[in-house]
Design a protein around this motif. Structure first.
Motif, short mmCIF file in Angstrom:
data_model
loop_
_atom_site.label_atom_id
_atom_site.label_comp_id
_atom_site.label_asym_id
_atom_site.label_seq_id
_atom_site.Cartn_x
_atom_site.Cartn_y
_atom_site.Cartn_z
N TRP A 146 46.29 44.05 51.06
CA TRP A 146 45.48 43.54 50.34
C TRP A 146 46.18 42.78 49.30
N SER A 147 46.32 41.46 49.16
CA SER A 147 47.02 40.90 48.15
C SER A 147 46.25 40.02 47.49
N PHE A 148 46.52 39.98 46.02
CA PHE A 148 45.52 39.34 45.09
C PHE A 148 46.39 38.22 44.02
N ARG A 149 45.90 37.14 44.24
CA ARG A 149 46.78 35.94 43.59
C ARG A 149 45.75 35.55 42.37
N ALA A 150 46.02 35.62 41.20
CA ALA A 150 45.37 35.17 40.24
C ALA A 150 44.87 33.68 40.21
N LEU A 151 43.58 33.10 40.13
CA LEU A 151 43.34 31.60 40.23
C LEU A 151 43.86 31.10 38.96
N ASP A 152 43.84 31.57 37.89
CA ASP A 152 44.27 31.24 36.62
C ASP A 152 44.86 32.36 35.71
N THR A 153 44.01 32.85 34.92
CA THR A 153 44.69 34.06 33.95
C THR A 153 43.95 35.35 34.24
N LEU A 154 44.41 36.51 34.22
CA LEU A 154 43.77 37.96 34.45
C LEU A 154 43.79 38.64 33.09
N PHE A 155 42.76 39.51 32.89
CA PHE A 155 42.73 40.37 31.92
C PHE A 155 42.28 41.84 32.21
N GLY B 41 37.56 33.97 47.13
CA GLY B 41 37.78 34.31 45.82
C GLY B 41 36.84 35.55 45.23
N ILE B 42 37.45 36.47 44.49
CA ILE B 42 36.65 37.55 44.34
C ILE B 42 36.66 38.02 42.79
N PRO B 43 35.95 38.44 42.01
CA PRO B 43 36.17 38.75 40.83
C PRO B 43 37.13 39.82 40.60
N LEU B 44 37.77 39.80 39.46
CA LEU B 44 38.72 40.82 39.32
C LEU B 44 39.30 41.12 37.91
N GLY B 45 39.01 42.23 37.41
CA GLY B 45 39.44 42.60 35.91
C GLY B 45 38.07 42.07 35.26
N GLY B 46 38.67 41.97 33.82
CA GLY B 46 37.57 41.55 32.99
C GLY B 46 37.59 40.04 32.42
N GLU B 47 36.76 39.63 31.63
CA GLU B 47 36.26 38.44 31.15
C GLU B 47 36.03 37.51 32.42
N GLY B 48 35.25 37.89 33.13
CA GLY B 48 34.88 36.95 34.50
C GLY B 48 36.08 36.21 35.07
N ARG B 49 37.42 36.73 34.89
CA ARG B 49 38.40 36.19 35.82
C ARG B 49 38.16 36.34 37.47
#
Lengths: 273, 386
Positions: B5-14, B230-238
């Motif tokens: 399973w590979s995750f690519r940030a759409l912009d930033t991550l927190f 696209g899936i939610p990942l981590g905080g701040e609604g990223r």
């Protein structure tokens, strides 16, 4: 529907502030740390749209879509990403510049809303400029580029980008003004070709300057887009947000609202799913 | 069979670390977050995607379709077998560099690195009497390199007792950038900022082509999602893009070096490839002493008298909390031993095959989460290197 894209064309200058400055410009615009490209942070865009929803609908509607302190919202709002940047040209009218990386990222993002679009293939050297037609040399700001004329690719790219733009007149002039530069050349303009305005605060009585500062801004006609992705199980809220944004097509993002900045016209792009 | 399973940030991550991040927290804390994220964060994302694929819907409390038991809960991975997380930059998987490299990067972009090895003499301290790691040769302005990432080739060189080539080293700056964010609370009636509601965060923005990848197994193949989403990942609604693929050669761990004995002894290192967990704290109740973590640091993670611990190079402890979605409160902070931590061991040559079996195995707790995966390498006495 698992999401949609919102095209955002700047109607006025836009100042998405960075919050702090490390250079000579007092108030620079926000930039992506990895590329230095101007960006409207997703958190800022979400705040703007929440405020818009509260004013044009009501607080309950806004909280259902964008969440509240103790519960997440129904949609994820990405950063608004730059796609076209207008720059001055000594060779004629201003040009819209973009680069392979931005186009590739745009196509990748379209895939996330179920819209699979092929990107035409071409290679571009560092000091080349891909255009639909024109002279042998193209001047952009202080730099000159050797033009590579390929109308069919430019028209294909214009067709790809046009759905993000609401104005028919703007869509029509896109192929003539579109210039694709090498990623490195584009980065130069994204760093150094944004307008900087000096602003001044005057003493009411003496009219002497009490504060002088410099602000960087994004010029009118910049094209951005953002993705709106649904959180699982919240598809109904996503549809409601789409309806809301379809009915109310202007948003004000970033600072300086009271001096007329930050107005963008939007256009929704839906995927096939 | 496991899939990647590979995750690519759409912009930033927190990804939240142990820094307080509650409204009203006093002081000028500046949460920076963690990257790559801990597996418990990624496990939440994996469970949600898999459960939705089985018909479960968030927010319904399992009214129509219960959350499949096979997917476990926040404290237990159920049938899931997770490995990683790893970074992938372009086509290349990266591994956290063992904490045996000391030195600095020169202005030219070259590296001046030496290895750490156990010092000759034992030093008495509150940890007991141990040989502490020392540098083989002084490097002015150098420091222990705690945050480097290595390609497979670079990792194999370090495990074999060498120094990685310049082209096999990646610094965090090569992989992602920090992005400072300021948030304010708005007074809705006046459209002005509210006093005392200013907060700052540092998101991370991965560079182009950087992905976080994990191995997910233990479930039927047809449970894995197909295509990109696209899936939610981590905080701040990223959000991040998720892509699932089959394993291939690039996902195989770096090779272990040949274990050669010297004077009837094998000198080997045990390096954590993923953070190690050695204590379990109750969700509710008083926080107890991290006894297991301390024991693992001082006595080593291998509980076998045939393997003799000589020394260790330990990174800064991770204090990991996270957010409990179900109860809407922060999770209790737990200490994790950071990836890259290296222990120096010796054993009789006759133990070679048992040592080799340890390569790629797991130590500590919650190993089904991927915590505590280890790699075996070699070390040399300082005299042998000179």
């Amino acid at each position: 529907m698992n999401g949609f894209m919102l095209g955002m064309l700047a109607e006025t200058s836009v100042h998405p502030g960075a919050g702090r400055s490390q250079g000579v410009i007092d108030l620079p615009v926000s930039r992506e740390a990895a590329t230095d490209f101007p960006v409207i942070p997703g958190t800022s865009l979400k705040g703007t749209l929440r405020s818009k929803a509260e004013h044009e609908r009501n607080q309950e509607f806004a909280e259902r879509i964008f969440g509240k302190q103790d519960s997440a919202g129904a949609v994820g709002v990405t950063d608004a990403r730059l796609l076209l940047l207008p720059v001055r040209s000594l060779t004629g009218h201003s040009r819209w510049i973009t680069c392979p990386y931005l186009l590739e990222r745009f196509v990748r993002d379209l895939g996330l809303i179920g819209e699979e679009k092929p990107l035409p293939e071409w290679k571009i050297a560092k000091f080349d400029a891909l255009v639909a037609e024109g002279e042998e040399v193209l001047f952009l700001e202080e730099l000159s580029f050797k033009t590579v004329v390929n109308r069919s690719i430019i028209e294909e790219l214009s067709e790809l980008l046009a759905p993000l733009i609401r104005h028919e007149s703007v869509r029509k002039r896109l192929p003539e003004q579109l210039v694709v530069l090498h990623d490195d050349a584009f980065t130069h303009f994204a760093r150094y070709a944004l307008p900087v305005a000096a602003r001044n605060s005057l003493d009411d009585k003496t009219k002497k300057s009490t504060n002088l500062w410099y602000e960087e801004m994004l010029p009118p006609d910049c094209l951005f887009y953002a993705l709106f992705l649904v959180r699982p199980g919240k598809e109904e809220e996503l549809t409601k947000l789409k309806e809301h944004l379809s009915e109310s097509i202007h948003v004000q993002v970033g600072g300086n609202e009271t001096v007329g900045q930050g107005w963008m016209i939007t256009q929704i792009v839906e995927g096939a799913q | 069979m496991s899939k990647i399973w590979s995750f690519r940030a759409l912009d930033t991550l927190f990804f939240r670390d142990g820094t307080p991040l509650n409204q009203g927290d006093p002081g000028s804390v500046h949460p920076r977050g963690l990257f790559p994220p801990m597996m418990n964060t990624l496990q939440g994302a994996v469970r949600t995607v898999l459960a939705i694929g089985r018909g479960w819907r968030p927010g319904e409390g399992g009214k129509h379709v219960p959350l499949p038991k096979e997917l476990g809960n926040a404290d237990h991975p159920g049938d899931l077998q997770l490995t990683g997380p790893w970074l992938r930059f372009g086509e290349e998987r990266l591994y956290p560099a063992p904490l045996v490299l000391f030195g600095k990067r020169l202005e030219s972009g070259d590296w001046k690195l030496v290895r750490l090895a156990p010092g000759r003499d034992k030093i008495r301290s509150d940890l007991g009497e141990h040989r502490l790691p020392e540098v083989q040769k002084r490097v002015d302005g150098g420091k222990l390199q705690e945050s480097l990432w290595l390609t497979r080739k670079g990792m194999e060189r370090v495990l074999a007792g060498g120094i990685p080539d310049k082209g096999d080293i990646r610094r965090p700056d090569d992989l992602w950038g920090d992005e400072y964010r300021v948030g304010i609370g708005m007074d809705r009636s006046h459209r002005t900022a509210m006093d005392g509601h200013l907060y700052t965060l540092t998101h991370i923005r991965p560079h182009r082509n950087l992905r976080v990848e994990i191995g997910v197994g233990g479930i039927p193949d047809d449970w894995h999602p197909e295509g990109k989403r696209g899936i939610p990942l981590g905080g701040e609604g990223r959000f991040a893009e998720l892509e699932v693929s089959d394993m291939n050669e690039s996902h195989v761990l770096p090779n272990m070096p040949e274990l050669r004995g010297e004077g009837g002894q094998i000198r080997f290192t045990v390096t954590l490839l993923t953070p190690g967990k050695f204590d379990r704290f109750p969700t509710n109740g008083p926080v107890t002493e991290p006894v297991g973590t301390r024991r693992a640091l001082i006595n080593g993670p291998l509980q076998d008298p045939a393997f003799r611990l000589i020394s260790a190079s330990v990174g800064k402890m991770l204090r990991v909390g996270g957010w409990d979605l179900e109860h809407r409160k922060p999770r209790p902070l737990a200490p994790f031993v950071p990836a890259g931590t290296a222990w120096f061991y010796t054993a009789d040559v006759s133990e070679a095959s048992r040592i080799a079996d340890l390569h790629g195995s797991f130590v500590g707790l919650d190993t089904n989460f991927g915590y505590g995966q280890i790699a075996i390498g070699m070390w040399h006495e300082q005299e042998e290197r000179q």
